[in-house]
Design an enzyme around this catalytic site. Structure first.
Site, PDB file in Angstrom:
ATOM      1  N   ASP A  94       0.843  -1.197   0.000  1.00  0.00           N
ATOM      2  CA  ASP A  94       0.000   0.000   0.000  1.00  0.00           C
ATOM      3  C   ASP A  94       0.881   1.251   0.000  1.00  0.00           C
ATOM      4  OD1 ASP A  94      -3.244   0.307   0.755  1.00  0.00           O
ATOM      5  OD2 ASP A  94      -2.052   2.130   1.071  1.00  0.00           O
ATOM      6  N   ASP A 135       3.896   2.353  -4.027  1.00  0.00           N
ATOM      7  CA  ASP A 135       3.077   3.297  -4.787  1.00  0.00           C
ATOM      8  C   ASP A 135       2.957   2.728  -6.194  1.00  0.00           C
ATOM      9  OD1 ASP A 135       1.998   5.335  -6.277  1.00  0.00           O
ATOM     10  OD2 ASP A 135       3.368   6.885  -5.548  1.00  0.00           O
ATOM     11  N   VAL A 136       1.748   2.333  -6.592  1.00  0.00           N
ATOM     12  CA  VAL A 136       1.604   1.684  -7.903  1.00  0.00           C
ATOM     13  C   VAL A 136       1.851   2.646  -9.065  1.00  0.00           C
ATOM     14  CG1 VAL A 136       0.046  -0.166  -7.104  1.00  0.00           C
ATOM     15  CG2 VAL A 136      -0.925   1.990  -8.001  1.00  0.00           C
ATOM     16  N   ASN A 171      -5.450  -3.956  -7.209  1.00  0.00           N
ATOM     17  CA  ASN A 171      -6.634  -3.393  -6.544  1.00  0.00           C
ATOM     18  C   ASN A 171      -6.503  -1.908  -6.231  1.00  0.00           C
ATOM     19  OD1 ASN A 171      -9.083  -3.527  -4.558  1.00  0.00           O
ATOM     20  ND2 ASN A 171      -7.357  -2.829  -3.300  1.00  0.00           N
ATOM     21  N   TYR A 220     -12.307   8.948 -13.138  1.00  0.00           N
ATOM     22  CA  TYR A 220     -12.580   7.632 -12.544  1.00  0.00           C
ATOM     23  C   TYR A 220     -13.297   6.729 -13.542  1.00  0.00           C
ATOM     24  CZ  TYR A 220     -13.771   4.206  -8.922  1.00  0.00           C
ATOM     25  OH  TYR A 220     -13.878   3.060  -8.174  1.00  0.00           O
TER      26      TYR A 220
HETATM   27  N1  LIG Z   1     -15.570   1.457  -2.443  1.00  0.00           N
HETATM   28  C1  LIG Z   1     -16.272   1.434  -3.541  1.00  0.00           C
HETATM   29  O1  LIG Z   1     -17.453   1.780  -3.551  1.00  0.00           O
HETATM   30  C2  LIG Z   1     -15.640   0.982  -4.826  1.00  0.00           C
HETATM   31  C3  LIG Z   1     -16.478   0.766  -5.924  1.00  0.00           C
HETATM   32  C4  LIG Z   1     -15.926   0.341  -7.122  1.00  0.00           C
HETATM   33  C5  LIG Z   1     -14.576   0.138  -7.213  1.00  0.00           C
HETATM   34  N2  LIG Z   1     -13.770   0.373  -6.135  1.00  0.00           N
HETATM   35  C6  LIG Z   1     -12.333   0.159  -6.295  1.00  0.00           C
HETATM   36  O2  LIG Z   1     -11.846  -0.668  -5.263  1.00  0.00           O
HETATM   37  C7  LIG Z   1     -10.453  -0.438  -5.116  1.00  0.00           C
HETATM   38  C8  LIG Z   1     -10.128  -0.294  -3.646  1.00  0.00           C
HETATM   39  O3  LIG Z   1     -10.751   0.880  -3.164  1.00  0.00           O
HETATM   40  P1  LIG Z   1     -11.503   0.954  -1.748  1.00  0.00           P
HETATM   41  O4  LIG Z   1     -12.894   1.323  -2.012  1.00  0.00           O
HETATM   42  O5  LIG Z   1     -11.172  -0.217  -0.956  1.00  0.00           O
HETATM   43  O6  LIG Z   1     -10.824   2.276  -1.171  1.00  0.00           O
HETATM   44  P2  LIG Z   1      -9.868   2.533   0.091  1.00  0.00           P
HETATM   45  O7  LIG Z   1      -9.488   3.969  -0.032  1.00  0.00           O
HETATM   46  O8  LIG Z   1     -10.501   2.056   1.335  1.00  0.00           O
HETATM   47  O9  LIG Z   1      -8.597   1.620  -0.223  1.00  0.00           O
HETATM   48  C9  LIG Z   1      -7.724   1.926  -1.267  1.00  0.00           C
HETATM   49  C10 LIG Z   1      -6.303   1.664  -0.805  1.00  0.00           C
HETATM   50  O10 LIG Z   1      -5.438   1.908  -1.914  1.00  0.00           O
HETATM   51  C11 LIG Z   1      -4.330   2.648  -1.463  1.00  0.00           C
HETATM   52  N3  LIG Z   1      -3.754   3.419  -2.548  1.00  0.00           N
HETATM   53  C12 LIG Z   1      -4.210   4.564  -3.097  1.00  0.00           C
HETATM   54  N4  LIG Z   1      -3.365   4.997  -4.046  1.00  0.00           N
HETATM   55  C13 LIG Z   1      -2.356   4.099  -4.085  1.00  0.00           C
HETATM   56  C14 LIG Z   1      -1.168   3.991  -4.852  1.00  0.00           C
HETATM   57  N5  LIG Z   1      -0.826   4.940  -5.740  1.00  0.00           N
HETATM   58  N6  LIG Z   1      -0.362   2.927  -4.657  1.00  0.00           N
HETATM   59  C15 LIG Z   1      -0.684   1.979  -3.735  1.00  0.00           C
HETATM   60  N7  LIG Z   1      -1.775   2.036  -2.950  1.00  0.00           N
HETATM   61  C16 LIG Z   1      -2.596   3.083  -3.151  1.00  0.00           C
HETATM   62  C17 LIG Z   1      -4.865   3.534  -0.351  1.00  0.00           C
HETATM   63  O11 LIG Z   1      -3.822   3.955   0.523  1.00  0.00           O
HETATM   64  C18 LIG Z   1      -5.878   2.617   0.322  1.00  0.00           C
HETATM   65  O12 LIG Z   1      -5.293   1.885   1.383  1.00  0.00           O
HETATM   66  C19 LIG Z   1     -10.132   0.783  -5.963  1.00  0.00           C
HETATM   67  O13 LIG Z   1      -9.559   0.370  -7.190  1.00  0.00           O
HETATM   68  C20 LIG Z   1     -11.488   1.392  -6.197  1.00  0.00           C
HETATM   69  O14 LIG Z   1     -11.544   2.166  -7.371  1.00  0.00           O
HETATM   70  C21 LIG Z   1     -14.277   0.791  -4.954  1.00  0.00           C
END
Ligand SMILES: NC(=O)c1ccc[n+]([C@@H]2O[C@H](COP(=O)([O-])OP(=O)(O)OC[C@H]3O[C@@H](n4cnc5c(N)ncnc54)[C@H](O)[C@@H]3O)[C@@H](O)[C@H]2O)c1
Length: 263
Positions: free
Chosen positions: A42, A68-69, A95, A168
């Site tokens: 992360d 950092d991806v 993810n 997005y």
């Molecule tokens: N929560 C929703 O409603 C939802 C819906 C559709 C898709 N998603 C997708 O699910 C995935 C996870 O998101 P989430 O909802 O769990 O959010 P979240 O913010 O709870 O978790 C995302 C994690 O990714 C990390 N992150 C952010 N940028 C980063 C980077 N450059 N390198 C490495 N880590 C990084 C953050 O620190 C965080 O811990 C994302 O791809 C998001 O687009 C989420």
């Protein structure tokens, strides 16, 4: 193969990006519970440390690495290092992702107000970050003749989504076709590539907006099942896509959205 062993991940090494929170954290916990070694990575090293401290007493195979991806060399470095270990790397969850703020129902989210610096940042993480993670994994899985790549997309990549920002929806639509393209290229090498497309989950994304009571209320009418999902509700699908149970699935973009995309 007995039915329970279809979902057994013992002996596997799995990388999850964006693993310190929300969906990535829930996926990591599911993989650990199924017996895999999980490298949780992360951007937020502090939060990652907190979650690792919580999980490691229960799961000796929980490992961590800040990542950092959007840093391509760092993605290559981590995947190469994992692949060089005995047993290599079996599965990667691409993810990590970020929000682009609110959609066109508010001023800042309208097309005429898209800011290019913010656009670039979101595409760099949500699209380039997924591509480089998939690319690094494929370099090891293809010669080995097996592997799993699972991308967290979104239902916002399947159709217009008024609640999500332009960058997005564009990034998620793009990763959907990356998944299809890679699935077809890598199928002869037994590397299976699929995507999870969540609807609203109560995670930390967008400053935790989806955890707010007003979001819960708004989603009640928007989602046929009438509620926002909890992160743990991703676990069954994640386990399916990482395990032998999905041996004939590749190139699939699977909504998990309480029926939202069926409307
Ligand atoms: N929560 C929703 O409603 C939802 C819906 C559709 C898709 N998603 C997708 O699910 C995935 C996870 O998101 P989430 O909802 O769990 O959010 P979240 O913010 O709870 O978790 C995302 C994690 O990714 C990390 N992150 C952010 N940028 C980063 C980077 N450059 N390198 C490495 N880590 C990084 C953050 O620190 C965080 O811990 C994302 O791809 C998001 O687009 C989420």
């Amino acid at each position: 193969m007995s039915l329970p062993s279809l979902f057994d991940l013992s002996g596997q090494r799995i990388l999850v990006t964006g693993a310190a929170s929300g969906i990535g954290l829930a996926i990591s916990e599911a993989m650990l519970e199924a017996g895999a070694e999980v490298i949780m990575s992360d951007l937020d090293a502090e939060l990652l440390g907190v979650e690792l401290n919580r999980l490691q007493p229960h799961y000796s195979k929980a490992k961590g690495s800040p990542l950092d991806v959007s840093d391509t060399a760092a993605v290559d470095g981590l995947v190469d290092a994992l692949a060089a270990q005995p047993g290599g790397i079996d599965c990667v969850f691409a993810n990590a992702g970020m929000s682009a703020g609110r959609g066109f129902l508010v001023d800042a989210g309208r097309l005429e107000n898209v800011e290019m610096a913010a656009w670039d940042r979101v595409l760099r993480v949500n699209l380039d970050g997924v591509l480089t993670t998939m690319r690094a994994a494929s370099r090891h899985m293809k010669p080995r003749g097996r592997g799993r790549i699972v991308v967290t997309s979104s239902i916002a990549g399947l159709r217009a989504e008024a609640l999500s920002g332009y960058a997005y929806v564009a990034s998620k639509a793009a990763v959907n076709n990356l998944v299809r393209q890679a699935a077809v290229e890598l199928a002869p090498f037994n590397v299976l590539v699929n995507a999870i497309a969540p609807g609203p989950f109560a995670t930390g994304i967008n400053g935790g907006r989806l955890r707010l009571p007003e979001s819960v209320e708004r989603m009640r009418s928007y989602i046929p099942l009438g509620r926002i999902a909890q992160p743990q509700e991703i676990q069954g699908l994640a386990l399916l896509l990482a395990s032998a149970a999905s041996s004939y699935m590749t190139g699939a973009i699977i909504p998990i959205d309480g029926g939202a995309s069926a409307r």
